[in-house]
Design a protein around this motif. Structure first.
Motif, mmCIF file in Angstrom:
data_model
loop_
_atom_site.group_PDB
_atom_site.id
_atom_site.type_symbol
_atom_site.label_atom_id
_atom_site.label_comp_id
_atom_site.label_asym_id
_atom_site.label_seq_id
_atom_site.Cartn_x
_atom_site.Cartn_y
_atom_site.Cartn_z
ATOM 1 N N UNK A 231 10.607 -5.627 -3.099
ATOM 2 C CA UNK A 231 9.276 -5.009 -4.113
ATOM 3 C C UNK A 231 8.047 -5.485 -3.130
ATOM 4 N N UNK A 232 7.739 -5.204 -2.548
ATOM 5 C CA UNK A 232 6.333 -6.116 -1.876
ATOM 6 C C UNK A 232 5.138 -5.424 -2.267
ATOM 7 N N UNK A 233 4.483 -4.261 -2.829
ATOM 8 C CA UNK A 233 3.174 -4.646 -3.916
ATOM 9 C C UNK A 233 3.508 -4.145 -4.769
ATOM 10 N N UNK A 234 3.689 -4.372 -6.327
ATOM 11 C CA UNK A 234 3.650 -4.296 -7.053
ATOM 12 C C UNK A 234 2.917 -3.201 -8.417
ATOM 13 N N UNK A 235 2.239 -2.466 -7.811
ATOM 14 C CA UNK A 235 0.952 -2.019 -8.342
ATOM 15 C C UNK A 235 1.140 -0.944 -9.440
ATOM 16 N N UNK A 236 1.067 -0.976 -11.016
ATOM 17 C CA UNK A 236 0.830 -0.595 -12.136
ATOM 18 C C UNK A 236 1.637 0.978 -11.557
ATOM 19 N N UNK A 237 1.677 1.675 -11.291
ATOM 20 C CA UNK A 237 2.577 2.930 -10.446
ATOM 21 C C UNK A 237 4.254 2.357 -10.402
ATOM 22 N N UNK A 238 4.657 1.404 -9.552
ATOM 23 C CA UNK A 238 5.583 0.748 -9.200
ATOM 24 C C UNK A 238 6.195 0.149 -10.347
ATOM 25 N N UNK A 239 5.660 -0.476 -10.881
ATOM 26 C CA UNK A 239 5.976 -1.154 -12.291
ATOM 27 C C UNK A 239 6.517 -0.461 -13.061
ATOM 28 N N UNK B 250 0.663 -1.376 0.254
ATOM 29 C CA UNK B 250 0.365 0.519 0.397
ATOM 30 C C UNK B 250 0.936 1.549 -0.128
ATOM 31 N N UNK B 251 2.008 1.359 0.258
ATOM 32 C CA UNK B 251 2.975 2.252 0.515
ATOM 33 C C UNK B 251 3.633 2.473 -1.064
ATOM 34 N N UNK B 252 4.717 4.213 -1.251
ATOM 35 C CA UNK B 252 5.778 4.119 -1.865
ATOM 36 C C UNK B 252 7.066 3.849 -2.197
ATOM 37 N N UNK B 253 7.177 2.849 -2.765
ATOM 38 C CA UNK B 253 8.561 2.582 -2.863
ATOM 39 C C UNK B 253 9.940 4.008 -3.197
ATOM 40 N N UNK B 254 9.342 4.922 -3.485
ATOM 41 C CA UNK B 254 10.154 6.490 -3.537
ATOM 42 C C UNK B 254 10.145 6.749 -2.567
ATOM 43 N N UNK C 165 7.156 -8.071 -12.363
ATOM 44 C CA UNK C 165 8.608 -7.876 -11.662
ATOM 45 C C UNK C 165 9.931 -8.337 -12.337
ATOM 46 N N UNK C 166 9.500 -9.793 -13.127
ATOM 47 C CA UNK C 166 11.292 -10.197 -13.648
ATOM 48 C C UNK C 166 11.213 -9.014 -15.363
ATOM 49 N N UNK C 167 9.852 -8.991 -15.610
ATOM 50 C CA UNK C 167 9.517 -8.416 -16.852
ATOM 51 C C UNK C 167 9.886 -7.227 -17.038
ATOM 52 N N UNK C 168 9.544 -6.815 -15.987
ATOM 53 C CA UNK C 168 10.429 -4.948 -15.592
ATOM 54 C C UNK C 168 11.657 -5.441 -15.358
ATOM 55 N N UNK C 169 12.424 -5.811 -14.509
ATOM 56 C CA UNK C 169 14.200 -5.910 -14.495
ATOM 57 C C UNK C 169 14.422 -6.357 -15.882
#
Ligand code: URP
Ligand code: ZN
Ligand code: ZN
Length: 476
Positions: free
Chosen positions: A130-138, A102-106, A172-176
């Motif tokens: 990375x605990x919450x890979x929302x579209x915003x995070x990814x 629910x939080x931001x990575x930044x 997440x792996x796709x982003x990596x």
């Protein structure tokens, strides 16, 4: 009269991941400026005769001042944790800026910088969790953060507040893959652990030793295989962290046999502790509760073989510091807890290098070049810090450790510099100890005493991971 160097280390017997040579080391402005015979004078000089001279260790998996759930607290902040690292010969640490669900990575990264600033005594980089890979995070936060120097992240297949579904892991792996980052995976099957925990609780088994029973090798083996499958599907290298024993190693070897880029890390607890250390029915075993748990002697042997045979690229501490006799630590809420509520993790920043040096190099299981590769060069490469960190070469930071290979030390918590009230290695005698540690040319520890300065450590943005080549059909 102006001197050529700020510091010269004379008569150094240098070992790197690939070479061994004798030379003087000239240091200027915190960097290695010259390697050669009979260098000109330095403003200061150190005679290294009789000592082995190694690059400072890079501990690529440790937890410092990581925000915890209500009531729980890590014992080490960036000062005490890095002080302990320095005294154990480690000059770079890479702990984790952890996103909350629910939080931001930044926001997690900014908060983590505030925790480190002005406190660290050696240099540091951050992995992300990375605990919450929302579209915003990814789509936004991760790509930007990778570009800014946070090029590795850990994801979990277990722990309710951190775990990702298989579908999320693939995203997440796709982003990596697209942005050239390295994903570290904690591989344990969460549902199997929950089911085993319920059964143990129903039978009235709550002592710390049942932690190991609730997380058997099969649970790690299955998740390791699944993680390998995800890597294959997403076509991206991964690194499996804290591998504990034979069956997980077999999966990794199988992947290497298929030419898959699966990298692996192990830690001292899987070489020097066993399920016996989780104790009988008493609570002292809580000191050794970590995940995956320490296993048996046969598994320790398999991990040693994996280190010697090239299955593992990285040897880290997984320092996760909780005090034993503490209501915010292993006795959460001021009382002994059923095994599933004991904070997971053990301290090990300061003992990582001496334990591996003694059990590995002195006992003839690995050579000194493998030791340097596993503990400094490979982690620096894999996490985008090489050649600035992880070797002794012209232009590198002068992060250098003098090792006395004859010194025998009986490990005792009273000798260590962390803020934890125990070490799981109390009473164990090792041979070989780092007697002088330099961070960017400044002494940060001498003769088992801290000699550095709070806040002198700098943040290191990481470049793209440089993963070692794996030969098809063979772990190297
Ligand atoms: O038990 C452990 N390993 N605690 C630290 C967190 C982690 O999973 O690495
Ligand atoms: Zn983990
Ligand atoms: Zn960890």
């Amino acid at each position: 009269m102006a001197t050529a160097y700020d510091l010269v280390i004379r008569n150094a017997d240098v070992a790197t991941a690939s070479d061994r040579f004798r030379c003087d080391i000239g240091i200027r402005d915190g960097r290695i400026a010259a390697l050669g015979a009979n260098l000109d004078a330095g403003a200061e000089e150190i005679d290294a005769a009789g000592m082995l001279v190694l690059p400072g260790g890079v501990d690529a998996h440790c937890h410092l001042d990581q925000p915890m759930p209500e009531g729980m607290r890590m014992a080490d902040d960036f000062f005490t944790g890095t002080r302990s690292a320095a005294c154990g010969g480690t000059t770079t640490v890479i702990p984790f800026a952890a996103q909350e669900k629910g939080g931001s990575l930044r926001a997690a990264v900014e908060d983590y910088h505030r925790r480190a600033d002005g406190k660290a005594v050696v240099d540091y980089a951050f992995h992300l969790i990375v605990a919450d890979p929302t579209p915003q995070v990814l789509n936004e936060e991760l790509p930007r953060l990778i570009r800014e120097g946070y090029s590795s992240f850990k994801i979990y297949m277990t722990y309710d507040d951190l775990k990702l579904s298989d579908h999320e892991i693939l995203k997440v792996l796709t982003v990596a893959r697209e942005h050239k980052a390295l994903v570290m995976i904690h591989a344990e099957n969460s549902d199997c652990i929950a089911w085993l925990t319920e059964r143990l609780n129903d039978e009235g088994h709550t002592a710390p030793k049942y932690h190991a029973v609730s997380r058997p090798m099969a649970v790690e083996r299955e998740a390791t295989h699944r993680a390998i499958t995800f890597s294959e599907l997403a076509d991206v290298p991964i690194l499996i962290v804290h591998v504990s024993g034979r069956e997980a190693i077999e999966q990794i070897r199988w992947a290497h046999g298929r030419g898959l880029p699966i990298y692996a890390e192990t830690c001292p607890q899987y070489l020097f502790l066993s399920e016996q250390d989780l104790g009988g029915e008493g609570y002292h075993g809580a000191k050794c509760v970590c995940s995956p748990p320490p296993r048996d002697i046969g598994n320790q042997r398999a991990v040693w073989d994996g280190l010697a045979g090239g299955v593992f690229s990285v040897f880290s501490s997984d320092h996760a510091p909780f005090r034993y006799d503490d209501a915010e630590g292993k006795k959460l809420g001021g009382k002994e807890q059923p095994f599933q509520y004991i904070p997971n993790g053990i301290p090990g920043l300061e003992t990582r290098l001496p334990l591996l040096f003694s059990g590995g190099v002195m006992e003839g299981r690995i050579d000194v070049h493998q030791f340097v590769a596993l503990t400094a060069t490979n982690p620096a490469k894999m996490y985008g810090l090489y050649p600035r960190k992880g070797s002794i070469m012209i232009g590198a930071d002068a992060d250098i450790v003098l090792w006395d290979t004859r010194r025998k030390v009986t490990i005792a918590n009273a000798l260590l510099h962390h803020d934890v009230d125990y070490t799981p290695y109390e009473g164990r005698t090792v041979q070989g100890w780092p007697v002088l540690t330099l961070s960017r040319g400044k002494v940060v520890s001498r003769d088992q005493a801290f000699a550095g300065e709070m806040g002198s450590g700098r943040f290191l943005p990481c470049g793209a991971p440089q993963v070692p080549r794996l030969q098809q059909g063979k772990s190297i």
